[in-house]
Scaffold this active site. Structure first.
Site, PDB file in Angstrom:
ATOM      1  N   GLY A  11       0.819  -1.220   0.000  1.00 49.07           N
ATOM      2  CA  GLY A  11       0.000   0.000   0.000  1.00 49.07           C
ATOM      3  C   GLY A  11       0.842   1.255   0.000  1.00 49.07           C
ATOM      4  O   GLY A  11       0.608   2.183   0.774  1.00 49.07           O
ATOM      5  N   ALA A  12       1.834   1.308  -0.916  1.00 47.04           N
ATOM      6  CA  ALA A  12       2.784   2.433  -0.892  1.00 47.04           C
ATOM      7  C   ALA A  12       2.510   3.458  -1.991  1.00 47.04           C
ATOM      8  O   ALA A  12       3.332   4.331  -2.238  1.00 47.04           O
ATOM      9  CB  ALA A  12       4.212   1.915  -0.987  1.00 47.04           C
ATOM     10  N   SER A  13       1.356   3.365  -2.631  1.00 49.67           N
ATOM     11  CA  SER A  13       1.035   4.341  -3.688  1.00 49.67           C
ATOM     12  C   SER A  13       0.485   5.646  -3.124  1.00 49.67           C
ATOM     13  O   SER A  13       0.456   6.660  -3.821  1.00 49.67           O
ATOM     14  CB  SER A  13       0.012   3.733  -4.654  1.00 49.67           C
ATOM     15  OG  SER A  13      -1.044   3.132  -3.940  1.00 49.67           O
ATOM     16  N   ARG A  14       0.035   5.600  -1.871  1.00 50.39           N
ATOM     17  CA  ARG A  14      -0.585   6.796  -1.274  1.00 50.39           C
ATOM     18  C   ARG A  14      -0.327   6.823   0.232  1.00 50.39           C
ATOM     19  O   ARG A  14       0.114   5.835   0.816  1.00 50.39           O
ATOM     20  CB  ARG A  14      -2.110   6.756  -1.484  1.00 50.39           C
ATOM     21  CG  ARG A  14      -2.523   6.877  -2.922  1.00 50.39           C
ATOM     22  CD  ARG A  14      -4.034   6.953  -3.074  1.00 50.39           C
ATOM     23  NE  ARG A  14      -4.669   5.660  -3.027  1.00 50.39           N
ATOM     24  CZ  ARG A  14      -5.691   5.338  -2.234  1.00 50.39           C
ATOM     25  NH1 ARG A  14      -6.170   6.230  -1.395  1.00 50.39           N
ATOM     26  NH2 ARG A  14      -6.229   4.133  -2.266  1.00 50.39           N
ATOM     27  N   ASN A  89       1.664  -2.311   5.467  1.00 48.57           N
ATOM     28  CA  ASN A  89       0.987  -1.025   5.659  1.00 48.57           C
ATOM     29  C   ASN A  89      -0.413  -0.987   5.044  1.00 48.57           C
ATOM     30  O   ASN A  89      -1.286  -0.294   5.541  1.00 48.57           O
ATOM     31  CB  ASN A  89       1.857   0.080   5.044  1.00 48.57           C
ATOM     32  CG  ASN A  89       1.084   1.368   4.856  1.00 48.57           C
ATOM     33  OD1 ASN A  89       0.859   2.124   5.799  1.00 48.57           O
ATOM     34  ND2 ASN A  89       0.622   1.623   3.623  1.00 48.57           N
ATOM     35  N   TYR A 154     -12.607  -2.777  12.029  1.00 47.26           N
ATOM     36  CA  TYR A 154     -11.256  -2.196  11.896  1.00 47.26           C
ATOM     37  C   TYR A 154     -10.436  -2.427  13.183  1.00 47.26           C
ATOM     38  O   TYR A 154      -9.275  -2.860  13.138  1.00 47.26           O
ATOM     39  CB  TYR A 154     -11.394  -0.705  11.600  1.00 47.26           C
ATOM     40  CG  TYR A 154     -10.116   0.034  11.325  1.00 47.26           C
ATOM     41  CD1 TYR A 154      -9.503  -0.036  10.078  1.00 47.26           C
ATOM     42  CD2 TYR A 154      -9.516   0.822  12.311  1.00 47.26           C
ATOM     43  CE1 TYR A 154      -8.328   0.662   9.822  1.00 47.26           C
ATOM     44  CE2 TYR A 154      -8.348   1.516  12.067  1.00 47.26           C
ATOM     45  CZ  TYR A 154      -7.758   1.439  10.823  1.00 47.26           C
ATOM     46  OH  TYR A 154      -6.593   2.126  10.575  1.00 47.26           O
ATOM     47  N   ALA A 156     -10.876  -4.687  15.458  1.00 45.59           N
ATOM     48  CA  ALA A 156     -10.580  -6.120  15.623  1.00 45.59           C
ATOM     49  C   ALA A 156      -9.406  -6.527  14.728  1.00 45.59           C
ATOM     50  O   ALA A 156      -8.519  -7.277  15.143  1.00 45.59           O
ATOM     51  CB  ALA A 156     -11.816  -6.953  15.294  1.00 45.59           C
TER      52      ALA A 156
HETATM   53  P1  NAP Z   1      -4.777   5.267   2.290  1.00 43.70           P
HETATM   54  O1  NAP Z   1      -4.290   6.651   2.095  1.00 43.70           O
HETATM   55  O2  NAP Z   1      -6.221   4.971   2.074  1.00 43.70           O
HETATM   56  O3  NAP Z   1      -3.890   4.301   1.347  1.00 43.70           O
HETATM   57  C1  NAP Z   1      -4.158   2.935   1.322  1.00 43.70           C
HETATM   58  C2  NAP Z   1      -3.071   2.219   0.525  1.00 43.70           C
HETATM   59  O4  NAP Z   1      -3.315   0.807   0.609  1.00 43.70           O
HETATM   60  C3  NAP Z   1      -3.088   2.552  -0.960  1.00 43.70           C
HETATM   61  O5  NAP Z   1      -1.742   2.548  -1.421  1.00 43.70           O
HETATM   62  C4  NAP Z   1      -3.876   1.395  -1.593  1.00 43.70           C
HETATM   63  O6  NAP Z   1      -3.505   1.151  -2.951  1.00 43.70           O
HETATM   64  C5  NAP Z   1      -3.405   0.250  -0.693  1.00 43.70           C
HETATM   65  N1  NAP Z   1      -4.321  -0.902  -0.640  1.00 43.70           N
HETATM   66  C6  NAP Z   1      -5.607  -0.948  -0.235  1.00 43.70           C
HETATM   67  N2  NAP Z   1      -6.079  -2.201  -0.290  1.00 43.70           N
HETATM   68  C7  NAP Z   1      -5.055  -2.973  -0.736  1.00 43.70           C
HETATM   69  C8  NAP Z   1      -4.921  -4.363  -1.005  1.00 43.70           C
HETATM   70  N3  NAP Z   1      -5.938  -5.230  -0.823  1.00 43.70           N
HETATM   71  N4  NAP Z   1      -3.729  -4.822  -1.457  1.00 43.70           N
HETATM   72  C9  NAP Z   1      -2.696  -3.976  -1.655  1.00 43.70           C
HETATM   73  N5  NAP Z   1      -2.763  -2.646  -1.411  1.00 43.70           N
HETATM   74  C10 NAP Z   1      -3.930  -2.164  -0.955  1.00 43.70           C
HETATM   75  O7  NAP Z   1      -4.458   4.727   3.761  1.00 43.70           O
HETATM   76  P2  NAP Z   1      -3.502   5.333   4.915  1.00 43.70           P
HETATM   77  O8  NAP Z   1      -4.299   6.270   5.725  1.00 43.70           O
HETATM   78  O9  NAP Z   1      -2.206   5.745   4.356  1.00 43.70           O
HETATM   79  O10 NAP Z   1      -3.308   4.019   5.812  1.00 43.70           O
HETATM   80  C11 NAP Z   1      -2.167   3.193   5.736  1.00 43.70           C
HETATM   81  C12 NAP Z   1      -2.198   2.239   6.922  1.00 43.70           C
HETATM   82  O11 NAP Z   1      -2.179   2.985   8.131  1.00 43.70           O
HETATM   83  C13 NAP Z   1      -3.446   1.370   6.984  1.00 43.70           C
HETATM   84  O12 NAP Z   1      -3.120   0.078   7.436  1.00 43.70           O
HETATM   85  C14 NAP Z   1      -4.305   2.059   8.003  1.00 43.70           C
HETATM   86  O13 NAP Z   1      -5.207   1.186   8.643  1.00 43.70           O
HETATM   87  C15 NAP Z   1      -3.243   2.574   8.957  1.00 43.70           C
HETATM   88  N6  NAP Z   1      -3.685   3.680   9.794  1.00 43.70           N
HETATM   89  C16 NAP Z   1      -4.083   4.862   9.228  1.00 43.70           C
HETATM   90  C17 NAP Z   1      -4.524   5.884  10.053  1.00 43.70           C
HETATM   91  C18 NAP Z   1      -4.963   7.227   9.511  1.00 43.70           C
HETATM   92  O14 NAP Z   1      -5.456   8.048  10.320  1.00 43.70           O
HETATM   93  N7  NAP Z   1      -4.818   7.494   8.217  1.00 43.70           N
HETATM   94  C19 NAP Z   1      -4.540   5.708  11.441  1.00 43.70           C
HETATM   95  C20 NAP Z   1      -4.130   4.494  11.962  1.00 43.70           C
HETATM   96  C21 NAP Z   1      -3.691   3.491  11.132  1.00 43.70           C
HETATM   97  P3  NAP Z   1      -4.200   1.939  -4.206  1.00 43.70           P
HETATM   98  O15 NAP Z   1      -3.625   3.332  -4.194  1.00 43.70           O
HETATM   99  O16 NAP Z   1      -3.798   1.153  -5.412  1.00 43.70           O
HETATM  100  O17 NAP Z   1      -5.677   1.948  -3.949  1.00 43.70           O
END
Ligand code: NAP
Length: 246
Positions: A11-14, A89, A154, A156
């Site tokens: 998940g490193a594209s964003r 991630n 989430y 869980a």
């Molecule tokens: P995000 O901006 O929504 O980015 C999600 C990333 O995951 C994207 O690169 C997406 O790829 C990829 N992805 C989604 N489903 C996938 C799958 N089945 N296989 C491979 N790649 C997948 O999320 P984020 O906020 O950066 O979150 C990253 C991590 O941090 C997550 O595990 C999230 O639960 C955790 N987290 C986030 C927060 C927060 O406040 N943001 C807080 C606590 C924990 P595409 O671009 O191709 O769609």
């Protein structure tokens, strides 16, 4: 500091994964960059990474799919010959009060957030055993430590990820491999973009440091955990939440 290593980041594209990929590349790591569908964003991140004079390849793969993730792990090992740093991630949220969470929303969240990490660790386990070194970093959440209203699925999944982290830390310690989790609080990414207006203001007001986190707040810790300075840290869950859970 990470020169000569290879990091596979899901998940490193964003968002947070992108920041981790860029910061690890800046520290000298070659990057295997996973995403699920957003090839334009993934290619754009790759272009930025290549400016750091490290290698970077992109891999489209749904990590929740056991066979697809096995294929990707094999491709990465073929391309880079080893993985030193695995960052689990990739994650999604499908928030609702428990009664509003349907079966698909439960399964999708568990399959990507928890089974996806299991898949990646399982497929790369022989790599870590053979190398007798390396580190695994799982991106959990404060929800997995405390539970959170409207996030039963989430929370869980992230609680499970924390238990997985501690188990893998115990299992692989004898091989010199560490495994830790980072538990972010509210971080500004696409995932949290829906939180706006007065709801966001009151949430931010409850954070002692009085601001939402940025992806870079998380990636700096990931770089530290991947480096030699963290080689005696394993099985830990480190919060990056501005004091939210004090
Ligand atoms: P995000 O901006 O929504 O980015 C999600 C990333 O995951 C994207 O690169 C997406 O790829 C990829 N992805 C989604 N489903 C996938 C799958 N089945 N296989 C491979 N790649 C997948 O999320 P984020 O906020 O950066 O979150 C990253 C991590 O941090 C997550 O595990 C999230 O639960 C955790 N987290 C986030 C927060 C927060 O406040 N943001 C807080 C606590 C924990 P595409 O671009 O191709 O769609």
């Amino acid at each position: 500091m990470l020169q000569g290593t290879t990091a596979l980041i899901t998940g490193a594209s964003r968002g947070i994964g992108k920041a981790i990929a860029l910061d690890m590349a800046h520290s000298g790591a070659n990057i295997a960059l996973n995403y699920i569908g957003n090839s334009e964003e993934a290619d754009a991140v790759r272009t930025l990474i290549l400016k750091e004079n490290v290698r970077c390849e992109t891999y489209e793969c749904d990590i929740s799919d056991f066979n697809e993730s096995k294929r990707m792990s094999g491709d990465v090992l073929k391309d880079f010959s080893r993985v030193d740093i695995l960052v689990n991630n990739a994650g999604i949220a499908r928030d609702n009060p428990l009664l509003g969470i349907n079966e698909k929303d439960y399964d999708d969240v568990m399959n990507i957030n928890l089974k996806g990490a299991f898949n990646m660790i399982k497929h790369l386990y022989p790599n870590f055993m053979k190398n007798r070194s390396g580190t695994i970093i799982n991106i959990a959440s404060v929800c997995g430590l405390r539970g959170w209203e409207w996030q039963a699925n989430y929370a869980a999944s992230k609680g499970g990820l924390i238990a997985l982290t501690k188990t893998v830390a115990k299992e692989l310690a004898g091989r010199g491999v560490t495994c830790n989790a980072i538990a972010p609080g509210l971080i500004e990414t696409d995932m949290t973009a829906k939180l706006t207006g007065s709801k966001k203001d009151s949430f931010v007001a409850s954070i002692p440091l009085q601001r939402a986190g940025r992806p870079g707040d998380v990636s700096k810790l990931a770089v530290f955990l991947a480096g030699a300075g963290a080689s005696y840290i394993t099985g830990e869950v480190i919060k990056v939440d501005g004091g939210l859970c004090i």
